[in-house]
Design a protein around this motif. Structure first.
Motif, PDB file in Angstrom:
ATOM      1  N   GLU A   1       0.834  -1.206   0.000  1.00 15.62           N
ATOM      2  CA  GLU A   1       0.000   0.000   0.000  1.00 15.62           C
ATOM      3  C   GLU A   1       0.871   1.261   0.000  1.00 15.62           C
ATOM      4  O   GLU A   1       0.591   2.240   0.680  1.00 15.62           O
ATOM      5  CB  GLU A   1      -0.917   0.012   1.229  1.00 15.62           C
ATOM      6  N   GLN A   2       1.944   1.254  -0.771  1.00 15.05           N
ATOM      7  CA  GLN A   2       2.912   2.350  -0.742  1.00 15.05           C
ATOM      8  C   GLN A   2       2.285   3.704  -1.105  1.00 15.05           C
ATOM      9  O   GLN A   2       2.702   4.746  -0.583  1.00 15.05           O
ATOM     10  CB  GLN A   2       4.075   2.062  -1.697  1.00 15.05           C
ATOM     11  N   ASP A   3       1.300   3.707  -1.961  1.00 15.01           N
ATOM     12  CA  ASP A   3       0.735   4.979  -2.435  1.00 15.01           C
ATOM     13  C   ASP A   3      -0.113   5.683  -1.385  1.00 15.01           C
ATOM     14  O   ASP A   3      -0.268   6.904  -1.431  1.00 15.01           O
ATOM     15  CB  ASP A   3      -0.105   4.742  -3.688  1.00 15.01           C
TER      16      ASP A   3
ATOM     17  N   ILE B   1       1.887  -2.475  10.404  1.00 11.89           N
ATOM     18  CA  ILE B   1       2.412  -3.838  10.320  1.00 11.89           C
ATOM     19  C   ILE B   1       2.492  -4.220   8.852  1.00 11.89           C
ATOM     20  O   ILE B   1       1.475  -4.432   8.187  1.00 11.89           O
ATOM     21  CB  ILE B   1       1.543  -4.858  11.086  1.00 11.89           C
ATOM     22  N   ASP B   2       3.721  -4.284   8.339  1.00 15.62           N
ATOM     23  CA  ASP B   2       3.957  -4.624   6.939  1.00 15.62           C
ATOM     24  C   ASP B   2       3.967  -6.146   6.803  1.00 15.62           C
ATOM     25  O   ASP B   2       4.912  -6.820   7.207  1.00 15.62           O
ATOM     26  CB  ASP B   2       5.297  -4.030   6.498  1.00 15.62           C
ATOM     27  N   ASP B   3       2.906  -6.673   6.217  1.00 12.28           N
ATOM     28  CA  ASP B   3       2.712  -8.125   6.123  1.00 12.28           C
ATOM     29  C   ASP B   3       3.362  -8.677   4.855  1.00 12.28           C
ATOM     30  O   ASP B   3       2.709  -9.265   4.000  1.00 12.28           O
ATOM     31  CB  ASP B   3       1.208  -8.425   6.151  1.00 12.28           C
ATOM     32  N   GLY B   4       4.675  -8.451   4.731  1.00 12.12           N
ATOM     33  CA  GLY B   4       5.418  -9.026   3.604  1.00 12.12           C
ATOM     34  C   GLY B   4       5.250  -8.279   2.300  1.00 12.12           C
ATOM     35  O   GLY B   4       5.209  -8.915   1.232  1.00 12.12           O
ATOM     36  N   SER B   5       5.172  -6.954   2.341  1.00  8.67           N
ATOM     37  CA  SER B   5       5.009  -6.172   1.104  1.00  8.67           C
ATOM     38  C   SER B   5       6.221  -6.331   0.191  1.00  8.67           C
ATOM     39  O   SER B   5       7.364  -6.466   0.646  1.00  8.67           O
ATOM     40  CB  SER B   5       4.834  -4.688   1.445  1.00  8.67           C
ATOM     41  N   THR B   6       5.961  -6.306  -1.111  1.00  8.09           N
ATOM     42  CA  THR B   6       7.036  -6.385  -2.106  1.00  8.09           C
ATOM     43  C   THR B   6       7.267  -5.053  -2.804  1.00  8.09           C
ATOM     44  O   THR B   6       8.120  -4.967  -3.695  1.00  8.09           O
ATOM     45  CB  THR B   6       6.699  -7.463  -3.147  1.00  8.09           C
ATOM     46  N   ASP B   7       6.519  -4.015  -2.420  1.00  2.00           N
ATOM     47  CA  ASP B   7       6.736  -2.688  -2.982  1.00  2.00           C
ATOM     48  C   ASP B   7       7.567  -1.867  -1.988  1.00  2.00           C
ATOM     49  O   ASP B   7       8.315  -2.413  -1.187  1.00  2.00           O
ATOM     50  CB  ASP B   7       5.403  -2.027  -3.329  1.00  2.00           C
ATOM     51  N   ASN B   8       7.422  -0.569  -1.998  1.00  6.70           N
ATOM     52  CA  ASN B   8       8.216   0.307  -1.136  1.00  6.70           C
ATOM     53  C   ASN B   8       7.505   0.679   0.167  1.00  6.70           C
ATOM     54  O   ASN B   8       7.849   1.683   0.797  1.00  6.70           O
ATOM     55  CB  ASN B   8       8.584   1.590  -1.895  1.00  6.70           C
ATOM     56  N   SER B   9       6.532  -0.125   0.577  1.00  9.25           N
ATOM     57  CA  SER B   9       5.775   0.201   1.785  1.00  9.25           C
ATOM     58  C   SER B   9       6.682   0.342   3.009  1.00  9.25           C
ATOM     59  O   SER B   9       6.539   1.288   3.791  1.00  9.25           O
ATOM     60  CB  SER B   9       4.715  -0.870   2.052  1.00  9.25           C
ATOM     61  N   TRP B  10       7.619  -0.586   3.192  1.00  7.99           N
ATOM     62  CA  TRP B  10       8.469  -0.530   4.385  1.00  7.99           C
ATOM     63  C   TRP B  10       9.396   0.694   4.368  1.00  7.99           C
ATOM     64  O   TRP B  10       9.639   1.306   5.403  1.00  7.99           O
ATOM     65  CB  TRP B  10       9.288  -1.806   4.525  1.00  7.99           C
ATOM     66  N   GLN B  11       9.890   1.062   3.207  1.00 10.47           N
ATOM     67  CA  GLN B  11      10.732   2.250   3.119  1.00 10.47           C
ATOM     68  C   GLN B  11       9.952   3.504   3.532  1.00 10.47           C
ATOM     69  O   GLN B  11      10.475   4.388   4.229  1.00 10.47           O
ATOM     70  CB  GLN B  11      11.282   2.411   1.702  1.00 10.47           C
ATOM     71  N   ILE B  12       8.698   3.568   3.113  1.00  9.80           N
ATOM     72  CA  ILE B  12       7.867   4.721   3.478  1.00  9.80           C
ATOM     73  C   ILE B  12       7.578   4.720   4.970  1.00  9.80           C
ATOM     74  O   ILE B  12       7.623   5.759   5.636  1.00  9.80           O
ATOM     75  CB  ILE B  12       6.568   4.706   2.649  1.00  9.80           C
ATOM     76  N   ILE B  13       7.278   3.529   5.536  1.00 12.05           N
ATOM     77  CA  ILE B  13       7.049   3.434   6.980  1.00 12.05           C
ATOM     78  C   ILE B  13       8.298   3.863   7.740  1.00 12.05           C
ATOM     79  O   ILE B  13       8.220   4.590   8.737  1.00 12.05           O
ATOM     80  CB  ILE B  13       6.643   1.997   7.360  1.00 12.05           C
ATOM     81  N   SER B  14       9.483   3.439   7.287  1.00  8.44           N
ATOM     82  CA  SER B  14      10.740   3.812   7.931  1.00  8.44           C
ATOM     83  C   SER B  14      10.949   5.319   7.894  1.00  8.44           C
ATOM     84  O   SER B  14      11.377   5.928   8.888  1.00  8.44           O
ATOM     85  CB  SER B  14      11.919   3.108   7.244  1.00  8.44           C
TER      86      SER B  14
END
Length: 316
Positions: free
Chosen positions: A12-14, A39-52
């Motif tokens: 859900e990066q957008d 809680i990033d449930d194994g995203s393959t896009d940039n969701s974790w980078q945005i959360i960070s």
């Protein structure tokens, strides 16, 4: 702390930055102390980078990252374990849940005394055939089976008293039935609030028609667990006793008939009653064994994590 917002997400990066800014605006305008747990449930896009990035710029933002996709229930469980707010709000990350609903949900918990308040998306912007009609059928079956009178079990926007989320075990795909799990745990003051449903702004839905099939199967599971989860022998033992009694009855009849009533008749093995008796006694024995095994598993099971965490952000 007043509120913990728990948000499970997958690719859900957008929407993440917009969702965070919206929640923060609501919290600050109402003077709430809060935390937002993504809680990033194994995203393959940039969701974790945005959360960070959000976590580095905003102390209330906290993040949990799974090694892979374990499912929404496991993500909620991880968020519930970390939550510290007096009221826990859950919502989806796709902007279909409206953060402006948070203050009223909070008041229903803190002032009206509810243990749990579930959102009801009375007016939906989903496909009528693919989602709305199956959802209505699913909710009807859930109401009849569980006794919890909610119109929308599957709405992601819910509010909980903190001790509720600390005393329920959300696993498998049981996130649909958190109100039922809460009721079974003794939290019976469950309310409902009509909430605004918004059309998806970014990306595509992660749920297909198969979620309704899984939902009905989970409904059967939760009925069994709530009725017999503590004593499986009560169900399997009763079924075993019934089947074994039927088989014994046929065997007794065949024995009396062969010894006293018709000793020169057909062999017992040539009569269909023999096979009925044999089958039901075997099935009855298997039910008894299943009951014993269930009792043994119940007494020896160990608490085991159903997910593995790769990274955490901003947790003390």
């Amino acid at each position: 702390m007043n509120i913990s917002v728990v948000i499970p997400l997958l690719n859900e990066q957008d929407s993440l930055t917009e969702l965070h800014d919206w929640i923060a605006k609501v919290m600050q305008s109402n003077h709430f102390s809060y935390e937002i747990i993504f809680i990033d449930d194994g995203s393959t896009d940039n969701s974790w980078q945005i959360i960070s990035q959000l976590a580095s710029q905003n102390k209330p933002v906290k993040g949990i990252r799974f090694f892979k996709n374990f499912g929404k229930s496991q993500a909620l469980h991880a968020g519930f374990e970390k939550a510290k707010g007096d009221v826990v709000i859950t919502m989806d990350a796709d902007l279909q849940d409206n953060p402006d609903e948070i203050p009223e949900l909070y008041n229903m918990i803190t002032e009206d005394g509810y243990d749990l308040v579930s959102g009801w998306k009375k007016k939906r912007y989903d496909s009528v055939i693919a989602k709305n009609l199956p959802s209505k059928l699913f909710n009807w079956a859930a109401r009849k089976t569980s006794g919890v009178k909610l119109n929308d079990f599957n709405c992601g926007l819910k509010a909980y008293r903190l001790n509720v989320v600390k005393n329920i075990d959300v696993n498998g795909e049981m996130h649909r039935y958190i109100p039922v799990l809460s009721k079974n745990a003794g939290f019976t003051k469950i309310g409902e609030k009509v909430v605004q449903h918004q059309a998806r702004k970014y990306g595509e839905t992660k749920f297909g028609m198969n979620r309704f099939v899984h939902g009905f199967l989970d409904l059967i599971t939760i009925w069994f667990l709530s009725s017999f989860g503590k004593r499986p022998m009560h169900l399997f033992g009763a079924l075993g006793f019934i089947m074994f009694t039927i088989g014994f009855g046929f065997s007794f009849y065949l024995g009396i008939d062969k010894l006293f009533l018709n000793p020169t008749g057909r062999l017992i093995t040539q009569r269909p009653q023999f096979y009925i008796a044999l089958s039901t006694m075997i099935i009855g024995t298997q039910f008894f064994v299943a009951g014993f095994l269930g009792e043994i598993v119940l007494r020896t099971k160990q608490g085991k994590k159903r997910y593995s965490i790769k990274n955490e952000l901003n947790f003390d």
